[in-house]
Design an enzyme around this catalytic site. Structure first.
Site, mmCIF file in Angstrom:
data_model
loop_
_atom_site.group_PDB
_atom_site.id
_atom_site.type_symbol
_atom_site.label_atom_id
_atom_site.label_comp_id
_atom_site.label_asym_id
_atom_site.label_seq_id
_atom_site.Cartn_x
_atom_site.Cartn_y
_atom_site.Cartn_z
ATOM 1 N N GLU A 256 7.844 -54.482 19.845
ATOM 2 C CA GLU A 256 8.054 -54.588 21.461
ATOM 3 C C GLU A 256 6.724 -55.169 21.774
ATOM 4 O O GLU A 256 6.114 -54.733 21.928
ATOM 5 C CB GLU A 256 8.382 -53.062 22.560
ATOM 6 N N CYS A 295 3.298 -55.503 29.916
ATOM 7 C CA CYS A 295 4.544 -56.084 28.978
ATOM 8 C C CYS A 295 6.151 -56.432 30.183
ATOM 9 O O CYS A 295 6.667 -57.389 29.215
ATOM 10 C CB CYS A 295 5.006 -55.477 28.187
#
Length: 688
Positions: A256, A295
């Site tokens: 990720e 993120c």
């Protein structure tokens, strides 16, 4: 004297004796040394072997529900000590609001997975995937898919921004899957990871080898991993590719990574609408929470042509009202520093790249803000920045879609129509999340159709959900987290899906008897036991898979059909009008109601006296197969199909396989009956 951060390996705490090259971690606001981090001399191979040996043994001895209860109790323990974690997290620059997403978010992951596992997973250790596939005409050879436990270790390599949530969202599903975990936190916030791991160890609830912590670098780790091991990475795309190249064939590697997430202001969301206000508020939150070090943060604000100034003005107003930059320990501060001065300097380098590409500040600047700090401290010692929004005249500018300044920074570009807005999203090369502020379902539908494949998650924000929305940048454990392309191509969370990511799906084939033994679920064609007590007289302690009752027959008359129709009000023509029913291609004439047959079936199989069966909790997978005409006779077979004791209650759920046949042995209906059954039962004494 130097203070080294301990690791927890092989069931004990370990600290390096000395390492002059150890990494120095500093307070994000003051620059004071917090701790030094090193793994010099750590037995990494021993830690991996310990996980495979002791972790596999201890977790393998537990069912899904037992593991779920451990997670719940671990969550309770962390929840009781979260104030300690809040205070520690402030040293990394996190405000209390920031800690809600990391600390409370991590605890919430444990609670959620514990709850979902006890509701959605069986009480055993094998998960069924999909229905049975008949592979022979006589039903003697079947196939189906199952998930079983992996034999290795789950290694997680985490980013600095969420040292608690980022670990626990990987740990919880791996733990439920029976896979021991080695946590490798990012160095700048590793001391927070060490704190929550220590709290869990101190509970005494962790199965041996189920969780280990390596505080520092892991040289040679990938050489130790093999088939059956997994790696979950969160961080930069470049680091992910480098690590992926090191993984052996057979090691599952998921990542990720950073992505240029977008937020679209819909064409209907003009200034003055609730959607415009919600959009600006969300943009503010994403720029300031964790100082933009997420993120999932918004990196591109995509707005209708001519609205950049309005958005920027509204955002400046919100910042003036709500944002106070400084040390989180100082009263009134709402936005803390970046995690380190090195990270601040890296963000400023990327901001300079954006400026060189044509970006102009419409909110904030790259200058050091007037940060609020404690008495005696200097703002120059901290990693402070203010929120920044840079406008670009051309949405195709490569830097807009390529450069991520991992801090309180976003770009704003304009679009002319919905199709172009979706195209701009796609230029990011794959994102974790895109949000859309619109109250127009047509706009939302077109955008999802055009850009859904470019995103792991899409959030639609409008006046109906603005107050309750969890937010653009907040993944929830129930839904998948990850994204295609630049976002890493991986998938985390998503409820029980993420548990299955840590297991192996296998197709199994065999007889009904063998599949029943392998899965713990009765399959038609396997042995049944109709002798002795009625199954409804048996508590869970006595009931066995395959215990069954076969009823006598009951004839269905036209009078029965009419009484049921008039009593319930269901006078559908197929039950009341012979001519119309006969004209229907599915019926020979008037037929019995399906629910009449199901009701009668209950009367045929039930044992009505008080006993261990406490309640009927549901009926699933009902299918009506063959119509029943007046004069037909029906009977029912009821078989204990699956038994699921509840860990926290004195009862459990029994799933019964129910099949109604007619006098010609044709299947009339089949379904699952769900009942709640006591674990034990003492019959009441009969008074004479």
């Amino acid at each position: 004297m130097m203070t080294f951060l301990p690791s927890y390996v092989k069931g004990a705490w370990w600290t390096p004796v000395e390492d002059p090259d150890a990494a120095v971690v500093r307070d994000a606001s003051t620059g004071d040394e917090v701790v030094r981090v090193s793994t010099k001399g750590l037995d990494l191979a021993g830690a991996v072997a310990f996980a495979r040996r002791e972790g596999q043994r201890s977790l393998g001895a537990l069912t899904f529900h037992q593991r779920a209860m451990v997670l719940k109790n671990l969550a309770i323990a962390l929840n009781e000590r979260r104030e300690e974690l809040y205070a520690l997290s402030m040293r990394s620059g996190s405000t209390r609001r920031d800690s809600l997403s990391d600390i409370d978010g991590g605890i919430g992951v444990l609670f959620t997975f514990s709850s979902k596992a006890r509701r959605e997973l069986p009480a055993g250790t094998v998960v069924l995937d999909g229905p049975v596939e008949p592979l022979s005409k006589d039903g003697s050879f079947l196939g189906r898919h199952v998930y079983t436990r992996l034999p290795g270790v789950a290694v997680q390599i985490n980013a600095f921004n969420f040292p608690m949530w980022g670990s626990l969202e990987k740990f919880a599903p791996a733990f439920l899957a029976g896979l021991p975990t080695i946590v490798k936190p990012a160095t700048p916030t590793a001391y927070i990871a060490e704190a929550w791991v220590r709290m869990l160890v101190e509970t005494g609830l962790l199965p041996e080898g189920a969780l280990q912590l390596v505080s520092g670098s892991v040289p040679g780790l990938f050489d130790l991993l093999d088939l059956g091991d997994t790696v979950g990475f969160t961080g930069s795309a470049s680091t992910a590719e480098r690590l992926r190249a090191q993984a052996k064939t057979g090691v599952r590697f998921t990542s990720e990574t950073d992505s240029i997430n977008a937020s679209i202001l819909g064409p209907d969301a003009v200034p003055g609408t609730p959607e415009f206000d919600a959009y600006v508020k969300q943009l503010l939150v994403e720029l300031t929470t964790k100082a933009g070090q997420k993120c999932t943060a918004i990196r591109r604000a995509i707005v209708p042509a001519g609205t950049t100034d309005a958005v920027a003005a509204a955002l400046r107003e919100k910042i003036a009202e709500r944002v106070v930059v400084g040390d989180p320990r100082v009263e009134g501060v709402t936005m803390g520093p970046l995690v380190s001065r090195e990270q601040r300097d890296e963000v400023l380098r990327q901001v300079a790249v954006l400026q060189d590409a044509g970006g102009r500040f419409v909110v904030g600047s790259a200058e050091a803000p007037d940060a609020c700090v404690a008495d005696g401290a200097s703002p120059a010692d901290g990693a402070f920045l203010e929120p920044m929004l840079l406008a670009f005249a051309d949405a195709t500018t490569p830097a807009v879609n390529d450069i991520e300044a991992f801090g309180p920074v976003a770009s704003i570009v304009e679009y002319t129509d919905v199709a172009e807005a979706a195209t701009i999203v796609g230029r990011g090369g794959g994102s974790l999340v895109t949000s859309v502020a619109t109250h127009d379902p047509g706009v939302a539908t077109e955008l999802l159709t055009r850009m859904g494949a470019m995103n792991g998650r899409v959030l639609f924000l409008d006046r109906d959900d603005a107050r309750t929305s969890t937010g653009h940048g907040a993944p929830v454990p129930h839904l998948v987290h990850g994204g295609p392309g630049r976002a890493g191509g991986g998938e985390e969370l998503g409820g029980i899906r993420s548990v299955l990511h840590s297991m192996q799906r296998t197709a199994i084939q065999g007889s009904p008897r063998m599949l029943t033994a392998l899965t713990g679920v009765w399959h038609p064609g396997a042995e049944t036991d109709t002798a002795g007590r009625h199954p409804f007289r048996k508590p869970l302690s006595d009931l066995r898979i395959g215990d069954a009752v076969e009823s006598a027959e009951r004839e269905v008359t036209l009078d029965d059909i009419e009484v049921f129709a008039n009593f319930t009000g269901d006078t559908f023509y197929a039950h009341m009008d012979e001519e119309s029913a006969a004209a229907n291609p599915f019926f020979p004439g008037r037929v019995a109601h399906g629910y009449l047959l199901v009701s009668w079936a209950a009367g045929l199989f039930v044992d009505p006296a008080p006993g261990p069966v406490l309640a009927n909790s549901g009926l699933e997978n009902l299918r009506f197969v063959t119509p029943v005409s007046p004069g037909d006779r029906i009977r029912v077979a009821l078989t204990a199909k699956q038994i699921t004791p509840r860990e926290t209650d004195e009862y459990g759920e029994v799933r019964w396989d129910a099949v109604i046949h007619n006098q010609d042995d044709e299947i009339v209906a089949q379904y699952d009956v769900l009942t709640l059954v006591a674990k034990t039962w003492q019959p009441a004494e009969v008074l004479v």
